[in-house]
Write a protein that holds these residues in place. Structure first.
Motif, mmCIF file in Angstrom:
data_model
loop_
_atom_site.group_PDB
_atom_site.id
_atom_site.type_symbol
_atom_site.label_atom_id
_atom_site.label_comp_id
_atom_site.label_asym_id
_atom_site.label_seq_id
_atom_site.Cartn_x
_atom_site.Cartn_y
_atom_site.Cartn_z
ATOM 1 N N ARG B 124 0.823 -1.214 0.000
ATOM 2 C CA ARG B 124 0.000 0.000 0.000
ATOM 3 C C ARG B 124 0.850 1.254 0.000
ATOM 4 N NH1 ARG B 124 -5.572 -1.664 1.848
ATOM 5 N NH2 ARG B 124 -4.862 -3.459 2.995
ATOM 6 N N SER B 125 1.869 1.237 0.875
ATOM 7 C CA SER B 125 2.637 2.477 0.954
ATOM 8 C C SER B 125 3.482 2.671 -0.285
ATOM 9 C CB SER B 125 3.464 2.524 2.234
ATOM 10 O OG SER B 125 4.681 1.873 2.065
ATOM 11 N N LEU B 126 3.968 1.578 -0.863
ATOM 12 C CA LEU B 126 4.735 1.726 -2.117
ATOM 13 C C LEU B 126 3.853 2.265 -3.229
ATOM 14 C CD1 LEU B 126 6.922 -1.469 -2.401
ATOM 15 C CD2 LEU B 126 7.695 0.874 -2.388
ATOM 16 N N LEU B 127 2.645 1.749 -3.293
ATOM 17 C CA LEU B 127 1.743 2.214 -4.338
ATOM 18 C C LEU B 127 1.435 3.690 -4.158
ATOM 19 C CD1 LEU B 127 -0.618 -0.825 -4.568
ATOM 20 C CD2 LEU B 127 0.711 0.112 -6.422
ATOM 21 N N LYS B 128 1.275 4.088 -2.918
ATOM 22 C CA LYS B 128 0.992 5.492 -2.657
ATOM 23 C C LYS B 128 2.162 6.361 -3.095
ATOM 24 C CE LYS B 128 -1.229 8.151 0.951
ATOM 25 N NZ LYS B 128 -0.249 9.143 1.320
ATOM 26 N N ASP B 129 3.382 5.926 -2.772
ATOM 27 C CA ASP B 129 4.546 6.706 -3.180
ATOM 28 C C ASP B 129 4.640 6.796 -4.696
ATOM 29 O OD1 ASP B 129 6.656 5.334 -0.567
ATOM 30 O OD2 ASP B 129 5.306 7.052 -0.597
ATOM 31 N N LEU B 130 4.377 5.676 -5.335
ATOM 32 C CA LEU B 130 4.418 5.673 -6.790
ATOM 33 C C LEU B 130 3.438 6.686 -7.351
ATOM 34 C CD1 LEU B 130 4.599 2.012 -8.073
ATOM 35 C CD2 LEU B 130 5.977 3.914 -8.788
ATOM 36 N N ARG B 131 2.236 6.653 -6.795
ATOM 37 C CA ARG B 131 1.203 7.557 -7.296
ATOM 38 C C ARG B 131 1.628 8.998 -7.129
ATOM 39 N NH1 ARG B 131 -3.243 5.890 -4.296
ATOM 40 N NH2 ARG B 131 -3.734 7.972 -3.555
ATOM 41 N N GLU B 132 2.194 9.322 -5.982
ATOM 42 C CA GLU B 132 2.564 10.710 -5.771
ATOM 43 C C GLU B 132 3.695 11.132 -6.686
ATOM 44 O OE1 GLU B 132 3.207 11.017 -1.636
ATOM 45 O OE2 GLU B 132 1.066 10.725 -1.226
ATOM 46 N N ALA B 133 4.674 10.240 -6.868
ATOM 47 C CA ALA B 133 5.782 10.594 -7.747
ATOM 48 C C ALA B 133 5.277 10.849 -9.164
ATOM 49 C CB ALA B 133 6.826 9.481 -7.759
ATOM 50 N N ARG B 134 4.395 9.981 -9.627
ATOM 51 C CA ARG B 134 3.896 10.146 -10.982
ATOM 52 C C ARG B 134 3.025 11.381 -11.117
ATOM 53 N NH1 ARG B 134 4.074 4.927 -13.830
ATOM 54 N NH2 ARG B 134 2.261 5.562 -15.040
ATOM 55 N N GLN B 135 2.266 11.683 -10.067
ATOM 56 C CA GLN B 135 1.426 12.878 -10.139
ATOM 57 C C GLN B 135 2.274 14.119 -10.273
ATOM 58 O OE1 GLN B 135 -1.180 13.493 -6.874
ATOM 59 N NE2 GLN B 135 -2.895 12.548 -7.918
ATOM 60 N N ALA B 136 3.351 14.170 -9.503
ATOM 61 C CA ALA B 136 4.210 15.343 -9.585
ATOM 62 C C ALA B 136 4.755 15.492 -10.997
ATOM 63 C CB ALA B 136 5.356 15.235 -8.582
ATOM 64 N N LYS B 137 5.123 14.346 -11.590
ATOM 65 C CA LYS B 137 5.657 14.424 -12.949
ATOM 66 C C LYS B 137 4.615 14.853 -13.955
ATOM 67 C CE LYS B 137 8.948 10.787 -12.850
ATOM 68 N NZ LYS B 137 9.251 9.507 -13.469
ATOM 69 N N SER B 138 3.411 14.385 -13.773
ATOM 70 C CA SER B 138 2.401 14.748 -14.769
ATOM 71 C C SER B 138 2.059 16.223 -14.636
ATOM 72 C CB SER B 138 1.158 13.881 -14.652
ATOM 73 O OG SER B 138 0.508 14.099 -13.446
ATOM 74 N N ARG B 139 2.123 16.741 -13.427
ATOM 75 C CA ARG B 139 1.888 18.160 -13.241
ATOM 76 C C ARG B 139 2.938 18.968 -13.982
ATOM 77 N NH1 ARG B 139 1.369 18.504 -7.318
ATOM 78 N NH2 ARG B 139 -0.174 16.925 -7.697
ATOM 79 N N GLU B 140 4.192 18.537 -13.864
ATOM 80 C CA GLU B 140 5.286 19.169 -14.603
ATOM 81 C C GLU B 140 4.996 19.143 -16.097
ATOM 82 O OE1 GLU B 140 7.693 21.078 -12.788
ATOM 83 O OE2 GLU B 140 8.285 20.771 -14.866
ATOM 84 N N GLY B 141 4.630 17.976 -16.557
ATOM 85 C CA GLY B 141 4.394 17.822 -17.986
ATOM 86 C C GLY B 141 3.260 18.690 -18.484
ATOM 87 N N LEU B 142 2.272 18.930 -17.626
ATOM 88 C CA LEU B 142 1.130 19.743 -18.038
ATOM 89 C C LEU B 142 1.533 21.178 -18.319
ATOM 90 C CD1 LEU B 142 -1.756 18.612 -15.725
ATOM 91 C CD2 LEU B 142 -1.595 18.366 -18.164
ATOM 92 N N LYS B 143 2.629 21.594 -17.728
ATOM 93 C CA LYS B 143 3.031 22.981 -17.967
ATOM 94 C C LYS B 143 3.420 23.206 -19.409
ATOM 95 C CE LYS B 143 4.659 23.942 -13.369
ATOM 96 N NZ LYS B 143 5.858 24.048 -12.580
ATOM 97 N N HIS B 144 3.786 22.118 -20.086
ATOM 98 C CA HIS B 144 4.213 22.285 -21.470
ATOM 99 C C HIS B 144 3.058 22.114 -22.427
ATOM 100 C CE1 HIS B 144 8.256 22.330 -20.110
ATOM 101 N NE2 HIS B 144 8.091 21.217 -19.482
ATOM 102 N N LEU B 145 1.861 22.215 -21.904
ATOM 103 C CA LEU B 145 0.664 22.061 -22.713
ATOM 104 C C LEU B 145 0.618 23.129 -23.777
ATOM 105 C CD1 LEU B 145 -2.127 20.619 -22.527
ATOM 106 C CD2 LEU B 145 -2.764 22.339 -20.960
ATOM 107 N N ASP B 146 0.278 22.766 -24.999
ATOM 108 C CA ASP B 146 -0.021 23.832 -25.945
ATOM 109 C C ASP B 146 -1.273 23.440 -26.693
ATOM 110 O OD1 ASP B 146 2.181 23.281 -28.814
ATOM 111 O OD2 ASP B 146 0.491 22.175 -28.059
ATOM 112 N N HIS B 147 -1.659 24.249 -27.659
ATOM 113 C CA HIS B 147 -3.019 24.057 -28.155
ATOM 114 C C HIS B 147 -3.166 22.845 -29.041
ATOM 115 C CE1 HIS B 147 -2.416 25.453 -32.333
ATOM 116 N NE2 HIS B 147 -1.367 25.998 -31.795
ATOM 117 N N SER B 148 -2.065 22.257 -29.479
ATOM 118 C CA SER B 148 -2.304 21.148 -30.389
ATOM 119 C C SER B 148 -1.881 19.806 -29.848
ATOM 120 C CB SER B 148 -1.600 21.396 -31.706
ATOM 121 O OG SER B 148 -0.229 21.548 -31.435
#
Lengths: 173, 183
Positions: B124-148
């Motif tokens: 459980r705790s490993l899965l939680k850590d994984l989820r948080e790490a990936r969420q942080a990365k996806s947030r980073e990636g969202l900053k590079h969003l553009d219209h296409s």
């Protein structure tokens, strides 16, 4: 947003006024306000009216204050500190308004405006993106309507996820 | 008679869970069952103590009635997840390779079959850590969003679902704003 006839946001955004200078004399146009327009009269007209008048080339207009130089520089410096909702009065439709103005401008001015709005939007983004993790409402009163909508979407979806993760932990056992 | 906003634009987590439950999983049955036909296919026969492959929903059902033991899929154990977590941390702009529906499957199994898994708390705790790490990365990636386009390879179905309403709407707005620069 935009030119959608039925969109409430578009209607609200169109209600903003811009400063127009009439080029010709238009007899009887000032019917409701009294008086006829002479050449070079300056007036504040709402967008939905100004659009037609400018297209038919009866008047010219200046880029209104919410997009002026001061705002542009402030946005370039620190996009998140600018309170877009204050610039256009209650309801705050800065992006909608800007888009309409952009449609009327010539190409190079329009692309400048579009760049400014895109940059402002992207920088305000991370506000919304932080939503799932951070506290709500930290900057949400400074966002305009469009940004707020997106912010709410992000928060709502994060909330649902959290709920799902926590439910049924006891239900099945 | 419109759907509420959150149902219009994305799938609910519960629906994703149900879809994930169609995947096959191995079990050790405790009862015997003949080859039975279901809508999705015929499963069985179940001859304890030999293993059998069943859809997850059926395995969960049997488990709740204490008629089988579930065998964890090969990615759901401590070393594997720790390995993935190390990968996540080591590569700040790519996502590690996890099964597409790992989040749903692991939640279901942890709920129902925690006695069949080794070290459920650590999982459980490993899965939680994984989820948080990936969420942080996806947030980073969202900053590079553009219209296409927006490229975030390797996200799992739950993560995609979470950010979908957000980035679809943002891309809409960006398209409207950016239009003039193309005409």
């Amino acid at each position: 947003m935009e030119n959608d006839y039925f969109s409430v946001e578009a209607i609200l955004a169109e209600n903003q006024k811009i400063q127009c200078t009439f080029k010709h004399e238009i007899p009887n146009m000032g019917h409701l306000g009294g008086g006829t327009e002479r050449e070079r009269t300056k007036l504040q007209l709402p967008m939905w009216l100004a659009y037609v008048i400018i297209y038919s080339d009866w008047a010219e207009f200046n880029i209104p204050q919410p997009f002026g130089l001061k705002v542009r520089n402030a946005l370039k410096a620190e996009a998140t500190s600018v309170r877009l909702s204050n610039l256009v009065g209650a309801g705050g439709m800065w992006y909608g308004f800007g888009k309409m103005i952009m449609d009327m401008l010539s190409d190079e001015q329009a692309s400048e405006m579009s760049e400014m709005m895109t940059k402002a939007f992207k920088d305000a983004q991370h506000f919304a993106a932080i939503g799932p993790g951070g506290a709500g409402g930290s900057g949400s009163d400074g966002l305009d309507a469009t940004e707020r909508e997106i912010f709410t979407l992000a928060q709502a979806s994060a909330k649902r996820m959290k709920k799902w993760h926590e439910e049924s932990d006891k239900a099945k056992q | 008679m419109a759907l509420p906003v959150h149902l219009r634009d994305s799938v609910t987590p519960q629906e994703l869970e149900m879809i994930a439950c169609q995947q096959l999983i191995e079990i050790v049955p405790l009862i015997a069952m003949e080859k039975t036909a279901f809508i999705s296919g015929a499963y069985g026969p179940l001859r304890p103590p030999s293993k059998a492959k069943l859809p997850l929903w059926m395995a969960v059902n049997l488990k709740l009635k204490k008629k089988c033991h579930i065998i964890a899929p090969d990615w759901l154990n401590v070393e594997h997840l720790q390995d993935r977590l190390a990968q996540e941390v080591a590569k700040p702009d790519a996502f590690s390779d996890l099964p597409f529906r790992f989040s749903e499957i692991s939640k279901v199994l942890l709920d129902v079959a925690s006695d069949d898994l080794e070290n459920p708390d650590q999982l459980r705790s490993l899965l939680k850590d994984l989820r948080e790490a990936r969420q942080a990365k996806s947030r980073e990636g969202l900053k590079h969003l553009d219209h296409s386009e927006l490229g975030l390879t390797g996200l799992s179905s739950m993560e995609i679902n979470e950010i979908r309403p957000f980035f679809v709407q943002s891309m809409n707005v960006l398209t409207k704003i950016a239009r003039s620069s193309e005409t």
